[in-house]
Design an enzyme around this catalytic site. Structure first.
Site, PDB file in Angstrom:
ATOM      1  N   GLN A   1      -4.425  -1.581   9.672  1.00 37.60           N
ATOM      2  CA  GLN A   1      -4.270  -2.895   9.041  1.00 37.60           C
ATOM      3  C   GLN A   1      -4.831  -3.984   9.963  1.00 37.60           C
ATOM      4  O   GLN A   1      -4.472  -4.074  11.125  1.00 37.60           O
ATOM      5  CB  GLN A   1      -2.775  -3.158   8.738  1.00 37.60           C
ATOM      6  CG  GLN A   1      -2.517  -4.442   7.985  1.00 37.60           C
ATOM      7  CD  GLN A   1      -3.159  -4.465   6.598  1.00 37.60           C
ATOM      8  OE1 GLN A   1      -3.030  -3.515   5.828  1.00 37.60           O
ATOM      9  NE2 GLN A   1      -3.867  -5.534   6.282  1.00 37.60           N
TER      10      GLN A   1
ATOM     11  N   ASP B   1     -10.759   2.748   4.099  1.00 33.36           N
ATOM     12  CA  ASP B   1     -11.047   1.316   3.959  1.00 33.36           C
ATOM     13  C   ASP B   1     -12.562   1.087   3.859  1.00 33.36           C
ATOM     14  O   ASP B   1     -13.010   0.021   3.467  1.00 33.36           O
ATOM     15  CB  ASP B   1     -10.519   0.553   5.188  1.00 33.36           C
ATOM     16  CG  ASP B   1      -9.260  -0.239   4.869  1.00 33.36           C
ATOM     17  OD1 ASP B   1      -9.020  -0.504   3.671  1.00 33.36           O
ATOM     18  OD2 ASP B   1      -8.534  -0.604   5.817  1.00 33.36           O
TER      19      ASP B   1
ATOM     20  N   LYS C   1       0.843  -1.201   0.000  1.00 34.43           N
ATOM     21  CA  LYS C   1       0.000   0.000   0.000  1.00 34.43           C
ATOM     22  C   LYS C   1       0.880   1.254   0.000  1.00 34.43           C
ATOM     23  O   LYS C   1       0.599   2.218  -0.716  1.00 34.43           O
ATOM     24  CB  LYS C   1      -0.935  -0.015   1.212  1.00 34.43           C
ATOM     25  CG  LYS C   1      -2.029  -1.069   1.074  1.00 34.43           C
ATOM     26  CD  LYS C   1      -2.768  -1.364   2.370  1.00 34.43           C
ATOM     27  CE  LYS C   1      -3.722  -2.542   2.186  1.00 34.43           C
ATOM     28  NZ  LYS C   1      -4.397  -2.947   3.430  1.00 34.43           N
TER      29      LYS C   1
END
Ligand code: NAD
Length: 289
Positions: A100, A123, A56
């Site tokens: 994460q 997200d 990412k």
């Protein structure tokens, strides 16, 4: 055996095209003094999570997006983690925040995700964004389901009126994806570990998405000839190879279009994360007077 030669839906190539467009937008925002920024929070030493975070951040660098990695020890308290999220929420240079997953067992994932400012929740896991999606209102769409929809579009198949079967009902893939298919006027069935006659249900699908984490769960015999098959699964074999949830060799004999693993949904998830981050930065600029 039916021997349709399936179109391979190349997620890597599609992601590269999307990122090329985003790169231009990042350059434009940067020239106006608003470089998009992503804060990534990683807790502990899980090797897969470290790879995801690295990928990412690499994508951010490629596009000219700033990124900050906050790498915290596995034994950090929930309170300290929440405090860090609050700090990045308040940082005007940060447009997107990503925690994460998975988090260590002593931390309640929801308690952390719920603290993220919904406007920075790139997200798309915050209940506000999931609620907006369920209501068909604009919000931030979770990256993997958004990537799946782009791949379906790439297949050239129009979702309207089609039988869309999703195997897997997680909050991050299966459930939000069901809402996206509904928005496109698909007829949606969501299967899970207690679904009866899974094979039969899958065979009904014009569009079949598999997101279970069970390698090879879906095989060619479960696929309607000509169907679009999207494999979300990422599984590591004993030899360290990455495989999906679909048995690719038998499935591609039946499908009209199919994603490979790796090189299908994975790169698209990252491209959609970049897209969400750029969009969050753009909205910040638009709200400035
Ligand atoms: P999860 O573990 O949260 O959910 C799995 C789902 O599969 C559950 O709803 C469960 O009911 C269902 N399931 C399990 N066994 C089943 C069976 N035998 N029959 C029918 N349904 C069954 O998983 P998740 O977080 O949604 O992830 C699913 C897979 O997708 C994993 O392999 C994960 O690594 C992968 N994934 C990939 C990406 C990507 O970017 N490509 C992103 C997220 C997740």
């Amino acid at each position: 055996m039916n021997s349709i030669s399936a179109k391979i839906l190349d997620g890597k190539a599609l992601a590269a095209r999307i990122k090329e467009g985003l790169k231009k937008e990042v350059a434009r925002l940067t020239s106006e003094g608003f470089t998009p920024g992503l804060a990534v929070i990683l807790v502990g030493e899980d090797p897969a999570s470290q790879v995801y975070v690295r990928n990412k951040q690499r994508a951010c660098a490629e596009l000219g997006i700033r990124s900050w990695k906050h790498h915290l020890p596995a034994d950090i308290s929930q309170e300290d983690l929440v405090q860090l999220v609050e700090k990045v929420n308040a940082d005007p240079e940060v447009n997107g925040i990503l925690v994460q997953l998975p988090l260590p067992a002593h931390i309640q994932t929801e308690a952390v995700l719920d603290v993220i400012d919904p406007a920075k929740d790139v997200d798309g896991f915050h209940p506000v964004n999931l609620g907006l999606l369920a209501a068909g209102r604009p919000g931030i769409v979770p990256c993997t389901p958004a990537g799946v929809m782009e791949l379906v579009k790439e297949s050239g198949v129009d979702v309207a009126g089609k039988e869309c079967v999703i195997v897997g009902r997680s909050n991050i893939v299966g459930k939000p994806l069901a809402f996206l298919f509904l928005q496109e006027h698909g007829t949606v069935t969501v299967c899970h570990s207690r679904t009866r006659n899974l094979e039969e249900v899958c065979r009904r699908a014009d569009i079949l998405v598999v997101a279970t984490g069970r390698p090879g769960l879906v095989h060619g015999g479960m696929i309607k000839p000509g169907a679009v098959v999207i494999d979300v699964g990422i599984n590591r074999t004993a030899e360290g190879k990455i495989t999906g949830d679909v048995d690719f060799a038998s499935a591609k004999q039946q499908a009209g279009a199919i994603t490979p693993v790796p090189g299908g949904v994975g790169p698209m998830t990252i491209a959609m994360l970049m897209k969400n981050t750029v969009a969050a930065a753009r909205r910040t600029v638009q709200t400035l007077d």
